[in-house]
Design a protein around this motif. Structure first.
Motif, PDB file in Angstrom:
ATOM      1  N   GLN A  65       0.893  -1.167   0.097  1.00  0.00           N
ATOM      2  CA  GLN A  65      -0.066  -0.111  -0.104  1.00  0.00           C
ATOM      3  C   GLN A  65       0.927   1.397  -0.092  1.00  0.00           C
ATOM      4  O   GLN A  65       0.501   2.304  -0.760  1.00  0.00           O
ATOM      5  CB  GLN A  65      -0.938   0.055   1.118  1.00  0.00           C
ATOM      6  N   LEU A  66       2.008   1.376   0.921  1.00  0.00           N
ATOM      7  CA  LEU A  66       3.125   2.492   0.848  1.00  0.00           C
ATOM      8  C   LEU A  66       3.417   2.845  -0.843  1.00  0.00           C
ATOM      9  O   LEU A  66       3.660   3.849  -1.120  1.00  0.00           O
ATOM     10  CB  LEU A  66       4.111   2.184   1.805  1.00  0.00           C
ATOM     11  N   VAL A  71       3.676   5.709  -5.821  1.00  0.00           N
ATOM     12  CA  VAL A  71       3.438   5.609  -7.011  1.00  0.00           C
ATOM     13  C   VAL A  71       2.379   6.505  -7.550  1.00  0.00           C
ATOM     14  O   VAL A  71       2.480   7.265  -8.503  1.00  0.00           O
ATOM     15  CB  VAL A  71       3.483   4.222  -7.784  1.00  0.00           C
ATOM     16  N   SER A  72       1.407   6.533  -6.892  1.00  0.00           N
ATOM     17  CA  SER A  72       0.131   7.131  -7.204  1.00  0.00           C
ATOM     18  C   SER A  72       0.707   8.628  -7.031  1.00  0.00           C
ATOM     19  O   SER A  72      -0.022   9.630  -7.856  1.00  0.00           O
ATOM     20  CB  SER A  72      -0.966   6.879  -6.431  1.00  0.00           C
ATOM     21  N   GLY A  73       1.337   9.005  -5.907  1.00  0.00           N
ATOM     22  CA  GLY A  73       1.615  10.397  -5.754  1.00  0.00           C
ATOM     23  C   GLY A  73       2.525  11.010  -6.770  1.00  0.00           C
ATOM     24  O   GLY A  73       2.416  11.947  -7.281  1.00  0.00           O
ATOM     25  N   ALA A  74       3.679  10.171  -7.374  1.00  0.00           N
ATOM     26  CA  ALA A  74       4.343  10.804  -8.033  1.00  0.00           C
ATOM     27  C   ALA A  74       3.597  10.774  -9.586  1.00  0.00           C
ATOM     28  O   ALA A  74       3.970  11.811 -10.478  1.00  0.00           O
ATOM     29  CB  ALA A  74       5.539   9.564  -8.401  1.00  0.00           C
ATOM     30  N   ALA A  75       2.591  10.033  -9.736  1.00  0.00           N
ATOM     31  CA  ALA A  75       1.901  10.216 -11.209  1.00  0.00           C
ATOM     32  C   ALA A  75       0.656  11.077 -10.920  1.00  0.00           C
ATOM     33  O   ALA A  75       0.150  11.780 -11.920  1.00  0.00           O
ATOM     34  CB  ALA A  75       1.106   8.775 -11.425  1.00  0.00           C
ATOM     35  N   ALA A  93      -0.698   0.316   8.993  1.00  0.00           N
ATOM     36  CA  ALA A  93       0.393   1.080   8.894  1.00  0.00           C
ATOM     37  C   ALA A  93       0.363   2.202  10.073  1.00  0.00           C
ATOM     38  O   ALA A  93      -0.684   2.394  10.392  1.00  0.00           O
ATOM     39  CB  ALA A  93       0.502   1.866   7.541  1.00  0.00           C
ATOM     40  N   ASP A  94       1.445   2.530  10.514  1.00  0.00           N
ATOM     41  CA  ASP A  94       1.533   3.431  11.506  1.00  0.00           C
ATOM     42  C   ASP A  94       1.226   4.684  11.150  1.00  0.00           C
ATOM     43  O   ASP A  94       1.786   5.273   9.939  1.00  0.00           O
ATOM     44  CB  ASP A  94       3.123   3.420  12.071  1.00  0.00           C
ATOM     45  N   ALA A  95       0.511   5.570  11.557  1.00  0.00           N
ATOM     46  CA  ALA A  95      -0.114   6.660  11.196  1.00  0.00           C
ATOM     47  C   ALA A  95       1.176   7.653  11.157  1.00  0.00           C
ATOM     48  O   ALA A  95       1.103   8.562  10.109  1.00  0.00           O
ATOM     49  CB  ALA A  95      -1.250   7.272  12.126  1.00  0.00           C
ATOM     50  N   ARG A  96       2.048   7.665  11.759  1.00  0.00           N
ATOM     51  CA  ARG A  96       3.359   8.786  11.747  1.00  0.00           C
ATOM     52  C   ARG A  96       4.056   8.232  10.223  1.00  0.00           C
ATOM     53  O   ARG A  96       4.382   9.209   9.674  1.00  0.00           O
ATOM     54  CB  ARG A  96       4.249   8.378  12.883  1.00  0.00           C
ATOM     55  N   LYS A  97       4.076   7.122   9.964  1.00  0.00           N
ATOM     56  CA  LYS A  97       4.949   6.582   8.890  1.00  0.00           C
ATOM     57  C   LYS A  97       3.941   7.019   7.555  1.00  0.00           C
ATOM     58  O   LYS A  97       4.751   7.370   6.658  1.00  0.00           O
ATOM     59  CB  LYS A  97       4.909   5.052   8.623  1.00  0.00           C
ATOM     60  N   LEU A  98       2.681   6.913   7.705  1.00  0.00           N
ATOM     61  CA  LEU A  98       1.806   7.421   6.567  1.00  0.00           C
ATOM     62  C   LEU A  98       1.949   9.106   6.464  1.00  0.00           C
ATOM     63  O   LEU A  98       2.175   9.555   5.219  1.00  0.00           O
ATOM     64  CB  LEU A  98       0.313   7.258   6.857  1.00  0.00           C
ATOM     65  N   ALA A 116      14.305   1.615  -0.538  1.00  0.00           N
ATOM     66  CA  ALA A 116      14.629   1.079  -1.652  1.00  0.00           C
ATOM     67  C   ALA A 116      13.090   0.810  -2.466  1.00  0.00           C
ATOM     68  O   ALA A 116      13.203   1.231  -3.828  1.00  0.00           O
ATOM     69  CB  ALA A 116      15.368  -0.269  -1.632  1.00  0.00           C
ATOM     70  N   ALA A 117      12.248   0.002  -1.963  1.00  0.00           N
ATOM     71  CA  ALA A 117      11.089  -0.007  -2.650  1.00  0.00           C
ATOM     72  C   ALA A 117      10.407   1.501  -3.036  1.00  0.00           C
ATOM     73  O   ALA A 117       9.690   1.484  -4.147  1.00  0.00           O
ATOM     74  CB  ALA A 117      10.168  -0.884  -2.020  1.00  0.00           C
ATOM     75  N   LEU A 118      10.054   2.207  -2.210  1.00  0.00           N
ATOM     76  CA  LEU A 118       9.449   3.509  -2.236  1.00  0.00           C
ATOM     77  C   LEU A 118      10.417   4.569  -3.192  1.00  0.00           C
ATOM     78  O   LEU A 118       9.669   5.106  -4.168  1.00  0.00           O
ATOM     79  CB  LEU A 118       9.457   4.384  -1.055  1.00  0.00           C
ATOM     80  N   ARG A 119      11.713   4.548  -3.477  1.00  0.00           N
ATOM     81  CA  ARG A 119      12.547   5.230  -4.430  1.00  0.00           C
ATOM     82  C   ARG A 119      12.133   4.643  -5.827  1.00  0.00           C
ATOM     83  O   ARG A 119      11.910   5.499  -6.753  1.00  0.00           O
ATOM     84  CB  ARG A 119      13.851   4.877  -3.964  1.00  0.00           C
TER      85      ARG A 119
END
Length: 197
Positions: A65-66, A71-75, A93-98, A116-119
């Protein structure tokens, strides 16, 4: 206002099993599903693909989901950002992480594997695709080939959804709209054309 109106759920009782499965996974039946229902074979095929891609596999559901959020934000798809971050919270997911997902490079809340995955997700959401060989090599340090296939499947799945929802100006449903308005606006999120009338 959506560019093509979703069909009313009650007019499609023959697809109720599909609707329940989608709603069970997301907590809401997306208007995108009801718009795709104008071509039921597309809706059902996509619902099956999405269920497989987003299921807990060798990559955890929260990380998926992250990845989908980034990817959705970048798009630039506010509709998918609202849905994916909302589902990430529902999956634990931790609210702080989101709240810090766009600071993943520097935030101590993220592991090197998550970075690495989010990059890769961020680079893949851009047009043209900006994922580098070095970023893929870094991803490989943390994930095996089967896991990388799962991560890239999430990215590709949301490539479809980002294009679909932004082109259709799909209206956000009440719960993801309220959640994103409350939790994502401080990070610059706006519903824009997905707010409805």
């Amino acid at each position: 206002m959506p560019r093509i109106e979703p069909l009313p759920r009650e007019s499609l009782p023959q697809y109720e099993d599909t609707f329940r499965a989608v709603e069970g996974a997301l907590g809401v039946l997306p208007n995108s599903t009801l718009t795709m229902a104008r071509r039921p074979e597309i809706m059902e095929a996509f619902a099956r693909l999405n269920a497989v891609v987003m299921a807990e596999g060798t990559v955890g559901g929260v990380l998926k989901q992250l990845v989908a959020t980034v990817v959705s934000g970048a798009a630039g798809c506010a509709y998918c950002q609202a849905h994916t971050s909302h589902v990430a919270e529902q999956r634990g997911a931790d609210a702080r992480k989101l709240a810090a997902v766009w600071e993943f490079e520097d935030s101590p809340l993220f592991s090197e594997a998550e970075r690495a995955a989010l990059r890769v997700a961020r680079g893949a959401g851009l047009t043209p695709n900006a994922v580098t060989d070095d970023e893929m090599a870094d991803l490989r340090r943390h994930f095996d080939d089967d896991q990388i296939v799962e991560i890239v499947a999430v990215i590709a799945n949301f490539g479809f959804l980002n294009r679909w929802n932004d082109t259709m100006a799909t209206q956000l449903e009440r719960s993801p709209l309220a959640w994103a308005t409350d939790r994502l606006q401080d990070a610059g999120w706006e519903a824009g054309k997905h707010a409805g009338s």
